[in-house]
Design a protein around this motif. Structure first.
Motif: not given
Length: 330
Positions: A75-77, A80-81, A126-131, A236-240
């Motif tokens: 249930k990680c909103g 998904k965003a 999470i989420p995380r973005l790794m390079i 910015n429409n962030p997650p709730y």
């Protein structure tokens, strides 16, 4: 004859280099095949492909990888965003003709496919973005160490994420965002309803008859709405709300450059309580005739004001660790 050993060593070195280059090419090909299976060009990785093709050394390609939890059971909103934004960037890169000679693979690693690694590395938020940058060849980074791309309101959007990655890799990366016709239709219907309501009020209600208190309340509500971060949310429409990997709710984003929509409501309520206490102390408490009652009510409102304002300060300190003010609560 003395040169023979040197010649054999040279041949062996060239052979090993050739085999190594084949291994690097195969790793890149593996990731590209996985990306090609996805309509948006986002390679779905598991623990094995991650270890063999992403964290390996001496690679001449870069990997942009999200660590996420997309399974419905988590249930990680926010996951998904964020996945939607990353897919827009990956889709744009997949269709981009001029890649500037860069080998960049976009991928996704879900907690279900690498749960052991998530636990060992204690990855919870999470989420995380790794390079994972290239560390050899013409595309090698000066500092090839893996790094996390900080998430904020800008990098959460497809355009902001593409701009950030473009600066990092030195090549123009464009996101492909489909037109959201439903959003435009909804906004149009809302605007039409608002205009209709204004017209009805203008035709049938004398605004002068509403009185000073009504206008005062409306003004206070508007100020609370604007100062609590509502406009930032609209832009910015962030997650709730945020969530940990285990599904626990996170009410406040950990940095002052990011916020969840629920923060706006919490801060607005906090400001409203402070305003209510001040208005009551100034306008209503002095009208109480009984001295003991007036003192008691004054004490209660002052205590409520101090505790509410202390909570507000603690929120600021949580968002900004260097915030210098503190009152009662840590």
């Amino acid at each position: 004859m003395k040169a023979a050993p040197t010649f054999r060593a040279l041949v062996l070195f060239v052979a090993l280099a050739f085999v190594a280059s084949l291994g690097h090419a195969q790793s890149l090909k593996t990731l590209q095949k996985l990306a090609a299976r996805d309509s948006d060009g986002l390679a779905k990785l598991d623990m094995d492909t991650f270890m063999k093709n992403v964290v390996k050394e001496n690679k001449d390609y870069s990997v942009v990888l999200q660590l996420t939890a997309l399974s419905p059971k988590y249930k990680c909103g926010p996951c998904k965003a964020f996945d939607k934004s990353l897919r827009a960037v990956a889709r744009g890169w997949k269709k981009q003709a001029n890649k500037g000679g860069k080998d960049i693979v976009f991928g996704s690693l879900d907690v279900e496919d690498a749960e052991e690694m998530f636990q060992q590395m204690k990855i919870d938020n999470i989420p995380r973005l790794m390079i994972f940058p290239a560390d050899k060849g013409a595309q090698a980074f000066e500092n090839p160490s893996p790094r996390e791309l900080g998430l904020n309101a800008r990098t959460n959007s497809p355009g902001g994420m593409a701009a950030k990655l473009s600066g990092l890799f030195g090549v123009q990366i464009q996101a492909e965002v489909p037109v959201d016709y439903l959003k435009y239709l909804t906004n149009l219907a809302t605007a039409a309803a608002a205009l209709g309501a204004v017209f009805m009020v203008y035709r049938h209600i004398d605004l002068r008859m509403l009185g000073r208190n009504v206008w005062s309340i409306a003004t206070i509500l508007f100020v609370l709405l604007m100062t609590s971060g509502f406009m930032w949310n609209r832009i910015n429409n962030p997650p709730y709300i945020g969530q940990t990997r285990s599904g626990d709710a996170i009410l406040f984003a950990p940095t002052n450059s990011q916020q969840y929509a629920v923060e706006t409501q919490i801060v607005a309520i906090t400001y409203a309580v402070c305003s209510l206490c001040i208005v009551a102390l100034v306008r209503h408490v002095p009208r109480i005739q009984n001295t003991d009652q007036r003192n008691f009510v004054t004490f209660m409102f002052v205590a409520a004001l101090i505790m509410t304002f202390s909570y507000l300060n603690s929120v600021f300190r949580m968002k900004i660790p260097a915030y210098p003010y503190k009152l009662l609560l840590p």
